[in-house]
Design a protein around this motif. Structure first.
Motif, PDB file in Angstrom:
ATOM      1  N   VAL A   3      -1.388  -4.729  15.128  1.00  0.00           N
ATOM      2  CA  VAL A   3      -1.396  -6.504  14.964  1.00  0.00           C
ATOM      3  C   VAL A   3      -2.531  -6.754  13.653  1.00  0.00           C
ATOM      4  CG1 VAL A   3      -1.954  -8.839  15.583  1.00  0.00           C
ATOM      5  CG2 VAL A   3      -0.889  -7.040  17.181  1.00  0.00           C
ATOM      6  N   THR A   4      -2.255  -7.158  12.705  1.00  0.00           N
ATOM      7  CA  THR A   4      -3.308  -7.719  11.726  1.00  0.00           C
ATOM      8  C   THR A   4      -3.421  -9.094  11.552  1.00  0.00           C
ATOM      9  OG1 THR A   4      -3.968  -7.048   9.520  1.00  0.00           O
ATOM     10  CG2 THR A   4      -1.475  -7.235   9.877  1.00  0.00           C
ATOM     11  N   ARG A   5      -4.104  -9.763  10.556  1.00  0.00           N
ATOM     12  CA  ARG A   5      -4.312 -10.850  10.429  1.00  0.00           C
ATOM     13  C   ARG A   5      -4.349 -11.399   8.933  1.00  0.00           C
ATOM     14  NH1 ARG A   5      -8.938 -13.967   9.625  1.00  0.00           N
ATOM     15  NH2 ARG A   5     -10.181 -12.148  10.096  1.00  0.00           N
ATOM     16  N   ASP A   6      -3.708 -12.506   8.623  1.00  0.00           N
ATOM     17  CA  ASP A   6      -3.616 -13.146   7.415  1.00  0.00           C
ATOM     18  C   ASP A   6      -4.016 -14.504   7.420  1.00  0.00           C
ATOM     19  OD1 ASP A   6      -3.510 -13.387   4.622  1.00  0.00           O
ATOM     20  OD2 ASP A   6      -1.338 -13.598   4.629  1.00  0.00           O
ATOM     21  N   VAL A   7      -5.274 -14.888   7.144  1.00  0.00           N
ATOM     22  CA  VAL A   7      -5.961 -16.277   7.347  1.00  0.00           C
ATOM     23  C   VAL A   7      -5.931 -16.540   8.814  1.00  0.00           C
ATOM     24  CG1 VAL A   7      -6.123 -18.590   6.337  1.00  0.00           C
ATOM     25  CG2 VAL A   7      -4.978 -16.898   5.020  1.00  0.00           C
ATOM     26  N   LYS A   8      -4.991 -17.347   9.335  1.00  0.00           N
ATOM     27  CA  LYS A   8      -4.988 -17.676  10.579  1.00  0.00           C
ATOM     28  C   LYS A   8      -3.794 -17.038  11.388  1.00  0.00           C
ATOM     29  CE  LYS A   8      -6.622 -22.702  10.577  1.00  0.00           C
ATOM     30  NZ  LYS A   8      -6.365 -24.064  10.601  1.00  0.00           N
ATOM     31  N   LEU A   9      -2.879 -16.702  10.475  1.00  0.00           N
ATOM     32  CA  LEU A   9      -1.676 -16.139  11.192  1.00  0.00           C
ATOM     33  C   LEU A   9      -1.782 -14.618  11.589  1.00  0.00           C
ATOM     34  CD1 LEU A   9       1.250 -16.482  11.690  1.00  0.00           C
ATOM     35  CD2 LEU A   9       1.789 -15.702   9.173  1.00  0.00           C
ATOM     36  N   ARG A  10      -1.572 -14.223  12.727  1.00  0.00           N
ATOM     37  CA  ARG A  10      -1.366 -12.879  13.494  1.00  0.00           C
ATOM     38  C   ARG A  10      -0.102 -12.408  13.101  1.00  0.00           C
ATOM     39  NH1 ARG A  10      -5.936 -11.373  15.785  1.00  0.00           N
ATOM     40  NH2 ARG A  10      -4.986  -9.997  17.207  1.00  0.00           N
ATOM     41  N   LEU A  11      -0.164 -11.131  12.718  1.00  0.00           N
ATOM     42  CA  LEU A  11       1.168 -10.307  12.347  1.00  0.00           C
ATOM     43  C   LEU A  11       1.311  -9.007  12.986  1.00  0.00           C
ATOM     44  CD1 LEU A  11       0.810 -11.085   8.635  1.00  0.00           C
ATOM     45  CD2 LEU A  11       2.666 -12.333   9.925  1.00  0.00           C
ATOM     46  N   ASN A  12       2.352  -8.673  13.467  1.00  0.00           N
ATOM     47  CA  ASN A  12       2.552  -7.119  13.419  1.00  0.00           C
ATOM     48  C   ASN A  12       2.897  -6.428  12.416  1.00  0.00           C
ATOM     49  OD1 ASN A  12       4.387  -8.413  16.359  1.00  0.00           O
ATOM     50  ND2 ASN A  12       2.963  -6.790  16.675  1.00  0.00           N
ATOM     51  N   PHE A  13       2.635  -5.154  12.344  1.00  0.00           N
ATOM     52  CA  PHE A  13       2.982  -4.087  11.241  1.00  0.00           C
ATOM     53  C   PHE A  13       3.783  -2.944  11.611  1.00  0.00           C
ATOM     54  CE2 PHE A  13      -1.468  -3.029  12.076  1.00  0.00           C
ATOM     55  CZ  PHE A  13      -1.457  -2.121  11.857  1.00  0.00           C
ATOM     56  N   PHE A  14       4.141  -2.233  10.811  1.00  0.00           N
ATOM     57  CA  PHE A  14       4.820  -0.960  10.924  1.00  0.00           C
ATOM     58  C   PHE A  14       4.704  -0.139   9.667  1.00  0.00           C
ATOM     59  CE2 PHE A  14       8.296  -3.448   9.752  1.00  0.00           C
ATOM     60  CZ  PHE A  14       9.231  -2.756   9.106  1.00  0.00           C
ATOM     61  N   PHE A  15       5.071   1.115   9.546  1.00  0.00           N
ATOM     62  CA  PHE A  15       5.102   1.840   8.233  1.00  0.00           C
ATOM     63  C   PHE A  15       6.507   2.388   8.004  1.00  0.00           C
ATOM     64  CE2 PHE A  15       0.737   1.985   9.834  1.00  0.00           C
ATOM     65  CZ  PHE A  15       0.072   1.566   8.761  1.00  0.00           C
ATOM     66  N   VAL A  16       6.963   2.390   7.052  1.00  0.00           N
ATOM     67  CA  VAL A  16       8.379   3.340   6.554  1.00  0.00           C
ATOM     68  C   VAL A  16       7.557   4.479   5.742  1.00  0.00           C
ATOM     69  CG1 VAL A  16      10.281   3.694   5.269  1.00  0.00           C
ATOM     70  CG2 VAL A  16       9.801   1.218   6.581  1.00  0.00           C
ATOM     71  N   PRO A  17       7.894   5.608   6.393  1.00  0.00           N
ATOM     72  CA  PRO A  17       7.313   6.677   6.001  1.00  0.00           C
ATOM     73  C   PRO A  17       7.636   7.051   4.382  1.00  0.00           C
ATOM     74  CG  PRO A  17       7.983   7.498   8.124  1.00  0.00           C
ATOM     75  CD  PRO A  17       8.632   5.957   7.586  1.00  0.00           C
ATOM     76  N   GLY A  18       6.609   7.608   3.700  1.00  0.00           N
ATOM     77  CA  GLY A  18       7.088   8.177   2.528  1.00  0.00           C
ATOM     78  C   GLY A  18       5.654   8.323   1.667  1.00  0.00           C
ATOM     79  N   GLU A  19       5.860   8.238   0.383  1.00  0.00           N
ATOM     80  CA  GLU A  19       4.557   8.491  -0.558  1.00  0.00           C
ATOM     81  C   GLU A  19       3.674   7.509  -0.385  1.00  0.00           C
ATOM     82  OE1 GLU A  19       3.480   9.310  -5.222  1.00  0.00           O
ATOM     83  OE2 GLU A  19       5.622   9.299  -4.576  1.00  0.00           O
ATOM     84  N   VAL A  20       4.261   6.162  -0.480  1.00  0.00           N
ATOM     85  CA  VAL A  20       3.287   4.978  -0.331  1.00  0.00           C
ATOM     86  C   VAL A  20       2.580   4.845   0.743  1.00  0.00           C
ATOM     87  CG1 VAL A  20       3.376   2.517  -0.662  1.00  0.00           C
ATOM     88  CG2 VAL A  20       4.921   3.932  -2.018  1.00  0.00           C
ATOM     89  N   ALA A  21       3.439   4.723   1.966  1.00  0.00           N
ATOM     90  CA  ALA A  21       2.765   4.514   3.417  1.00  0.00           C
ATOM     91  C   ALA A  21       2.096   5.696   3.694  1.00  0.00           C
ATOM     92  CB  ALA A  21       3.877   4.453   4.199  1.00  0.00           C
ATOM     93  N   ASP A  22       2.189   6.837   3.444  1.00  0.00           N
ATOM     94  CA  ASP A  22       1.178   8.105   3.501  1.00  0.00           C
ATOM     95  C   ASP A  22      -0.047   7.690   3.284  1.00  0.00           C
ATOM     96  OD1 ASP A  22       1.241  10.753   4.490  1.00  0.00           O
ATOM     97  OD2 ASP A  22       0.474  11.258   2.507  1.00  0.00           O
ATOM     98  N   ARG A  23      -0.436   6.831   2.253  1.00  0.00           N
ATOM     99  CA  ARG A  23      -1.761   6.797   2.026  1.00  0.00           C
ATOM    100  C   ARG A  23      -2.527   5.671   2.897  1.00  0.00           C
ATOM    101  NH1 ARG A  23      -3.389   8.359  -3.282  1.00  0.00           N
ATOM    102  NH2 ARG A  23      -1.858   8.999  -4.457  1.00  0.00           N
ATOM    103  N   TYR A  24      -1.655   5.011   3.618  1.00  0.00           N
ATOM    104  CA  TYR A  24      -2.349   3.937   4.495  1.00  0.00           C
ATOM    105  C   TYR A  24      -2.174   4.284   6.032  1.00  0.00           C
ATOM    106  CZ  TYR A  24      -0.622   1.228   0.519  1.00  0.00           C
ATOM    107  OH  TYR A  24      -0.317   0.981  -0.768  1.00  0.00           O
ATOM    108  N   ILE A  25      -1.811   5.665   6.177  1.00  0.00           N
ATOM    109  CA  ILE A  25      -1.610   6.179   7.610  1.00  0.00           C
ATOM    110  C   ILE A  25      -2.957   6.966   8.054  1.00  0.00           C
ATOM    111  CG2 ILE A  25      -0.388   7.642   9.120  1.00  0.00           C
ATOM    112  CD1 ILE A  25       2.221   6.680   7.638  1.00  0.00           C
ATOM    113  N   ASP A  26      -3.478   6.866   9.252  1.00  0.00           N
ATOM    114  CA  ASP A  26      -4.433   7.788   9.812  1.00  0.00           C
ATOM    115  C   ASP A  26      -3.810   9.182   9.899  1.00  0.00           C
ATOM    116  OD1 ASP A  26      -6.731   5.814  10.221  1.00  0.00           O
ATOM    117  OD2 ASP A  26      -5.280   4.813  11.643  1.00  0.00           O
ATOM    118  N   HIS A  27      -4.434  10.139   9.032  1.00  0.00           N
ATOM    119  CA  HIS A  27      -4.162  11.428   8.985  1.00  0.00           C
ATOM    120  C   HIS A  27      -5.382  12.447   9.753  1.00  0.00           C
ATOM    121  CE1 HIS A  27      -0.451  11.147   6.621  1.00  0.00           C
ATOM    122  NE2 HIS A  27      -1.291  10.088   5.923  1.00  0.00           N
ATOM    123  N   ASP A  28      -5.007  13.594  10.172  1.00  0.00           N
ATOM    124  CA  ASP A  28      -6.174  14.412  10.665  1.00  0.00           C
ATOM    125  C   ASP A  28      -6.894  14.680   9.686  1.00  0.00           C
ATOM    126  OD1 ASP A  28      -7.598  15.986  12.238  1.00  0.00           O
ATOM    127  OD2 ASP A  28      -5.932  17.741  12.395  1.00  0.00           O
TER     128      ASP A  28
END
Length: 425
Positions: A103-128
Motif C-alpha cells: 500500500v502507498t499513499r498519494d495525498v489523501k488517497l491510499r493505493l495498492n501497488f504491484f510490479f510487472v517484472p522487467g527492466e523498468v520495475a527491476d529498479r524499484y524492487i528490493d534486491h539482495d
C-alpha cells in the motif's frame, strides 16, 4: 507415556520444513496475479456486492469487473514493465485490495501497488544488495510559526561503519500534496539508490528529502503536534517562504550533522512539480550553492498575483476560523499566517533574468529539465525554455511519453543521477 526420541525428532524436522515452506511460498490468494506475458488478473471476493470497478494507473477509465459467483474478476492485456497502483470501487465506495499488503499513499488517497517484472520495475524492487539507511530527522525551524519540522535522510551502505568518508548530496523535493515520505514511498527512491549504487551506476551519495508543505510539519500521522490532512492545493507553499528558509534551516542542518562534501560541485537539487518550483528558485536565489539542478515536470513560475492570493487565503482563513469555533474537524494546525506574512518572501520570484545571469556565470554543470508530452505543465515549461534559449543558457531537456505521473518522475530521477555520476566519481 513413552516418547520415541527418533520419531519425535523426525516429526519436528518435518514440521519445521512445512513451516519454512509456508513462509516462503506465495500466498494462494495473493492479488493481483501477474502472468508471464505481463497480463494481470485481479480478483475481488464479495458475495453481496452488486458492482465492482477497478481504478488503476495503467488505464484512464474505471474498469468494470466481471462477476463469477462470489468473485469479481478482470484480466488485462499484457502491460509494460512498471510499478502500477490501483484500488476498487465497490458499490460506489472506495476500497483497498484485502489480498494485497503493498500500500502507498498519494495525498489523501491510499493505493495498492504491484510490479510487472522487467527492466523498468527491476529498479524499484528490493534486491539482495547492500542497503542504505533512512534517518527520520526533526530539525529546528521557524517556518509558519513552527518550532521543528521533519525530513528523511538517506545514507548509503557503509556510511555508519566508515567515519571519515564524505559524500556528495542531493536535495530531493516532492510535489504539491506530498511530504517528506513521498519519494521513499511512492517514488521508491531508496530502492533506486541501493540498486544503482550496487550496480556501480552512481557513486554513494547522501539524499535529503525535506517536507516542502509548509502547512504540515511532517507527513500525516507522524507529527506529535498536528493532525491536519494533506491537500493537493498548497498555495502557501508557493509564495517563497519555504525557499527562503531552505539554506539556513535544511542545508545548514545537513552539513553540520552529516559528512557532506560541502561545496557547489558536490551539491545537487531536484524536485517534481511544486518541488521543481522549489528547486528552481532555491538554486536561482543561491547561485553559488548548486552545480546540478533537476526540474521534473516542474512548475517553472509563480503565477499567483497578490490579489489572487488575498482572495483564496481570505476564504481559507475564514473557513479555518469556522472550524476552530465549531470544532467540527478537530484540526490542530500551525498559527494562521496573515497576508503580510505570506507575501514577505514573494520577492524571490522577481528579477528572474538578472538572477539567471548570475546562476549561469558560470553555468551549472547540469541543468536538467524533463516532462511528459501530455503533461499539463508543458506550456509553462516551454515558456521557460524559450527564456533560457533567448540568453543561450545551456541545459539538458528530456521529453517522454506520458503525463504528470510517478511513472515519469522515477524515470527522471534515474536519468538525472546517471548524468551527474561522471562528475562525482
Amino acid at each position: 507415556m513413552i516418547i520415541r526420541t527418533k520419531s519425535l525428532k523426525r516429526s519436528l524436522c518435518i514440521a519445521a520444513f512445512i513451516f519454512s515452506w509456508l513462509l516462503i511460498m506465495p500466498r494462494a490468494f495473493a492479488q493481483p496475479q501477474v502472468h508471464s506475458d505481463g497480463s494481470v488478473t485481479f480478483t475481488f471476493h464479495s458475495p453481496h456486492a452488486r458492482k465492482v470497478r477497478l481504478v488503476a494507473s495503467f488505464s484512464e477509465k474505471k474498469l468494470h469487473m466481471h462477476r463469477q459467483g462470489e468473485l469479481f474478476t478482470l484480466t488485462t492485456q499484457p502491460l509494460a514493465s512498471e510499478m502500477y497502483t490501483y484500488y476498487y470501487i465497490v458499490d460506489g465506495k472506495t476500497q483497498l485490495d484485502p489480498k494485497n499488503d503493498y500500500v502507498t499513499r498519494d495525498v489523501k488517497l491510499r493505493l495498492n501497488f504491484f510490479f510487472v517484472p522487467g527492466e523498468v520495475a527491476d529498479r524499484y524492487i528490493d534486491h539482495d544488495v547492500a542497503h542504505g539507511h533512512v534517518d527520520t530527522v526533526w530539525y529546528f525551524s521557524t517556518l509558519n510559526g513552527m518550532s521543528q519540522r521533519r525530513m528523511l535522510v538517506y545514507t548509503p551502505p557503509g556510511y555508519a561503519a566508515d567515519s571519515t568518508t564524505a559524500y556528495p548530496v542531493l536535495y530531493l523535493h516532492h510535489g504539491s500534496g506530498g511530504d517528506e515520505t513521498s519519494w521513499t514511498d511512492y517514488g521508491r527512491a531508496c530502492q533506486i539508490f541501493d540498486n544503482m549504487i550496487s550496480r556501480r551506476e552512481i557513486p554513494a551519495l547522501i539524499v535529503c528529502m525535506p517536507n516542502g508543505n509548509i502547512e504540515l510539519d511532517a507527513a500525516p500521522g507522524d507529527s506529535p503536534y498536528m493532525h491536519k490532512q494533506p491537500s493537493a492545493s498548497n498555495l502557501t507553499s508557493m509564495v517563497g517562504k519555504y525557499e527562503t528558509s531552505f539554506p539556513n534551516e535544511i542545508v545548514r542542518y545537513i552539513e553540520t550533522h552529516y559528512r557532506i562534501k560541502a561545496d557547489k560541485s558536490h551539491r545537487a537539487i531536484a524536485g517534481l512539480s511544486m518541488g521543481g518550483l522549489h528547486a528552481l528558485y532555491i538554486s536561482l536565489n543561491n547561485p553559488q550553492m548548486f552545480d546540478f539542478v533537476g526540474l521534473f515536470s516542474a512548475q517553472t513560475s509563480n503565477k499567483f498575483t497578490k490579489e489572487r492570493i488575498f482572495k483564496v487565503e481570505r476564504f481559507n482563513y475564514n473557513m479555518q476560523r469556522i472550524r476552530y469555533v465549531m470544532a467540527i474537524m478537530g484540526d490542530r494546525v500551525a498559527r494562521p499566517m496573515t497576508l503580510s506574512d505570506k507575501l514577505s518572501c514573494i520577492y524571490i520570484y522577481d528579477n528572474i533574468e538578472e538572477k539567471l545571469a548570475a546562476q549561469f556565470n558560470p553555468a551549472p554543470r547540469l541543468y536538467y529539465m524533463a516532462i511528459g508530452r501530455d503533461d499539463f505543465l508543458q506550456s509553462m515549461n516551454r515558456s521557460y525554455r524559450i527564456l533560457l534559449d533567448s540568453h543561450h543558457y545551456p541545459y539538458t531537456f528530456v521529453e517522454t511519453d506520458g503525463d504528470h505521473s510517478w511513472e515519469n518522475w522515477r524515470t527522471y530521477l534515474i536519468d538525472f543521477l546517471q548524468r551527474i555520476s561522471p562528475y562525482w566519481r
